[in-house]
Design an enzyme around this catalytic site. Sequence first.
Site, PDB file in Angstrom:
ATOM      1  N   LYS A 160      39.302  45.710  29.756  1.00 25.17           N
ATOM      2  CA  LYS A 160      39.317  44.857  28.568  1.00 25.17           C
ATOM      3  C   LYS A 160      38.156  45.167  27.617  1.00 25.17           C
ATOM      4  O   LYS A 160      37.045  45.441  28.059  1.00 25.17           O
ATOM      5  CB  LYS A 160      39.227  43.391  29.016  1.00 25.17           C
ATOM      6  CG  LYS A 160      40.380  42.986  29.910  1.00 25.17           C
ATOM      7  CD  LYS A 160      40.043  41.775  30.771  1.00 25.17           C
ATOM      8  CE  LYS A 160      41.154  41.516  31.788  1.00 25.17           C
ATOM      9  NZ  LYS A 160      40.753  40.548  32.829  1.00 25.17           N
ATOM     10  N   ARG A 184      36.658  34.541  41.079  1.00 27.62           N
ATOM     11  CA  ARG A 184      35.255  34.589  40.643  1.00 27.62           C
ATOM     12  C   ARG A 184      35.180  34.217  39.176  1.00 27.62           C
ATOM     13  O   ARG A 184      36.207  34.045  38.536  1.00 27.62           O
ATOM     14  CB  ARG A 184      34.735  36.016  40.828  1.00 27.62           C
ATOM     15  CG  ARG A 184      35.656  37.022  40.113  1.00 27.62           C
ATOM     16  CD  ARG A 184      35.093  38.399  40.035  1.00 27.62           C
ATOM     17  NE  ARG A 184      36.095  39.389  39.703  1.00 27.62           N
ATOM     18  CZ  ARG A 184      36.514  39.683  38.480  1.00 27.62           C
ATOM     19  NH1 ARG A 184      36.004  39.023  37.445  1.00 27.62           N
ATOM     20  NH2 ARG A 184      37.428  40.600  38.266  1.00 27.62           N
ATOM     21  N   HIS A 198      48.495  41.030  28.149  1.00 19.59           N
ATOM     22  CA  HIS A 198      47.760  40.527  29.316  1.00 19.59           C
ATOM     23  C   HIS A 198      47.288  39.111  28.988  1.00 19.59           C
ATOM     24  O   HIS A 198      46.485  38.916  28.085  1.00 19.59           O
ATOM     25  CB  HIS A 198      46.557  41.436  29.607  1.00 19.59           C
ATOM     26  CG  HIS A 198      45.671  40.930  30.708  1.00 19.59           C
ATOM     27  ND1 HIS A 198      45.472  41.622  31.887  1.00 19.59           N
ATOM     28  CD2 HIS A 198      44.936  39.796  30.809  1.00 19.59           C
ATOM     29  CE1 HIS A 198      44.653  40.925  32.655  1.00 19.59           C
ATOM     30  NE2 HIS A 198      44.307  39.819  32.028  1.00 19.59           N
ATOM     31  N   GLY A 212      38.956  46.399  38.460  1.00 19.14           N
ATOM     32  CA  GLY A 212      38.244  47.078  37.385  1.00 19.14           C
ATOM     33  C   GLY A 212      39.025  48.239  36.783  1.00 19.14           C
ATOM     34  O   GLY A 212      38.441  49.199  36.291  1.00 19.14           O
ATOM     35  N   ASN A 238      41.835  36.497  40.227  1.00 19.23           N
ATOM     36  CA  ASN A 238      40.434  36.852  40.416  1.00 19.23           C
ATOM     37  C   ASN A 238      39.688  35.617  40.894  1.00 19.23           C
ATOM     38  O   ASN A 238      39.685  34.588  40.228  1.00 19.23           O
ATOM     39  CB  ASN A 238      39.828  37.377  39.120  1.00 19.23           C
ATOM     40  CG  ASN A 238      40.346  38.766  38.795  1.00 19.23           C
ATOM     41  OD1 ASN A 238      40.484  39.606  39.679  1.00 19.23           O
ATOM     42  ND2 ASN A 238      40.654  39.012  37.545  1.00 19.23           N
TER      43      ASN A 238
HETATM   44  P1  ADP Z   1      42.362  45.320  37.846  1.00 17.41           P
HETATM   45  O1  ADP Z   1      42.316  44.458  39.075  1.00 17.41           O
HETATM   46  O2  ADP Z   1      41.863  46.693  38.069  1.00 17.41           O
HETATM   47  O3  ADP Z   1      41.818  44.660  36.618  1.00 17.41           O
HETATM   48  P2  ADP Z   1      45.057  44.568  37.125  1.00 17.41           P
HETATM   49  O4  ADP Z   1      46.083  44.463  38.195  1.00 17.41           O
HETATM   50  O5  ADP Z   1      44.434  43.308  36.634  1.00 17.41           O
HETATM   51  O6  ADP Z   1      43.916  45.567  37.591  1.00 17.41           O
HETATM   52  O7  ADP Z   1      45.667  45.362  35.883  1.00 17.41           O
HETATM   53  C1  ADP Z   1      44.848  45.747  34.803  1.00 17.41           C
HETATM   54  C2  ADP Z   1      45.705  46.162  33.634  1.00 17.41           C
HETATM   55  O8  ADP Z   1      46.615  47.195  34.005  1.00 17.41           O
HETATM   56  C3  ADP Z   1      46.607  45.077  33.054  1.00 17.41           C
HETATM   57  O9  ADP Z   1      45.929  44.227  32.151  1.00 17.41           O
HETATM   58  C4  ADP Z   1      47.679  45.905  32.373  1.00 17.41           C
HETATM   59  O10 ADP Z   1      47.232  46.418  31.135  1.00 17.41           O
HETATM   60  C5  ADP Z   1      47.859  47.067  33.316  1.00 17.41           C
HETATM   61  N1  ADP Z   1      48.947  46.802  34.298  1.00 17.41           N
HETATM   62  C6  ADP Z   1      48.818  46.401  35.578  1.00 17.41           C
HETATM   63  N2  ADP Z   1      50.028  46.237  36.178  1.00 17.41           N
HETATM   64  C7  ADP Z   1      50.960  46.547  35.260  1.00 17.41           C
HETATM   65  C8  ADP Z   1      52.409  46.581  35.243  1.00 17.41           C
HETATM   66  N3  ADP Z   1      53.144  46.253  36.320  1.00 17.41           N
HETATM   67  N4  ADP Z   1      53.010  46.934  34.087  1.00 17.41           N
HETATM   68  C9  ADP Z   1      52.286  47.264  32.993  1.00 17.41           C
HETATM   69  N5  ADP Z   1      50.946  47.257  32.940  1.00 17.41           N
HETATM   70  C10 ADP Z   1      50.280  46.905  34.043  1.00 17.41           C
END
Ligand code: ADP
Length: 452
Positions: A236, A291, A207, A163, A289
């Site tokens: 998002k 889910r 993303h 999140g 994810n």
């Molecule tokens: P969560 O599990 O909290 O959703 P994520 O790992 O999916 O976290 O990352 C969420 C967002 O964080 C990504 O969509 C991106 O915008 C940013 N992000 C995460 N890791 C990176 C990275 N290595 N480089 C740049 N942005 C990142």
Amino acid sequence: MFKKVLIANRGEIAVRIIRACRELGLPTVAVYSQADANSLHVRLATEAYCIGPAQSAQSYLSIPAIISAAMAAGADAIHPGYGFMAERADFAQLCAQHGIKFIGPSPEAMKKMGDKATARKTMIENNVPVTPGTDLVETVDDVREFAKKAGYPVIIKATAGGGGKGMRIVRNNAELESNMNMCRQEAQNSFGNPGVYAEKYLENPRHIEVQILGDRYGNVVHLGERDCSIQRRHQKLIEEAPSPAIDEKTRFEMGAAAVRAAKAINYEGAGTCEFLLDHDGKWYFMEMNTRIQVEHCVTEMISNIDLVREQILIAAGEKLDFAQNDIILRGHAIECRINAENPEKDFMPNPGTITGYVTPGGFGVRVDSHAYQDYAIPPYYDSMIGKLICWGRTRNEARRRMYRALKEYVVMGVETTIPFHQEIVEDEVFISGNFNTGFIEDYYKRKNSKQG
Ligand code: ADP
């Protein structure tokens, strides 16, 4: 098939799941906190049980309360939705011990993917590219070592994070120690697990995520990608499918990587592999994810496959009744998250009572929401009050339909993200399709410089 399905969630996703159950002829059990007694999911379910006070820890996150409600109601399956219990392998295990089917993957598959550091390892073993990074790290020196090799900036992530929480960007050695401590602290406080690791931080990537479905007989398909680059604070706001940045070749390769990953862990149910796409077209696995996701609807609109229905059928032991070649993606879909937030005040949550409510309609328009006239939005949970999803034959048609539908959508009494979305879908950079996760920040910079 199941006799009765309990929905261990609230809000729009609880309503969404009840709808799928109804269409399958399945009776439903809603659970709710004292703050949600007037919630739509309570009214729509066949029966409903109050499971505790407003605080999630004592209601929607209370395993004894949820399992007791299921036993009392005679439910033989639990759908967790997203958030709350959805990625808790211990909960899935307990359901099994009580003879209740958890609608989702096995606890083993959840453990392999739920922990981000372990997921990275699984991916590397299966030839899926991951962002350059480390294993779980013990000390600041471990990260410094990695940063020396990979170069700053790096991002420190909670292995149990989610999140948008539990992430800290580090731009130089001086910031390292304090940011790492803050990340550990946040990881402990929010997720009860202080484990962190480091990754190369990509500047403003896109993303992109791939939806997959797998059954217990080893069949796995993917349903193409979603682009979720429009985010604020790593959360998002607008999602679309297909991505304007992906060609057929990349779609094929990313899809194949996601299927390979799912097969490697005997994945059962609906799941999503999240990737980051760099400016040079290179892409890297970020996390899986295990889910249903908020933005699943855009995939449903272009694939004509009801993902929640498939989740239930797969959990009941049915075989996927389509193969990869049967999946035809048609047109384009966009989703705007309608949050009770004030975009002018840095998206501050804005709970209150909805005094007027009119939803849009017409061809290609879908509203998934638990809101209604006179609904009092409780302050205890997340601020999303609905999702508006529009389909079109082309991206531009979907976008214009979205603008039209946003103009029809009336929510009175609370500030929402509707006016913000109206601006975004008419913005020239959004229209061009050429944007990345830095979009919102860039949008406000452009807006302020125009105003002057
Ligand atoms: P969560 O599990 O909290 O959703 P994520 O790992 O999916 O976290 O990352 C969420 C967002 O964080 C990504 O969509 C991106 O915008 C940013 N992000 C995460 N890791 C990176 C990275 N290595 N480089 C740049 N942005 C990142």
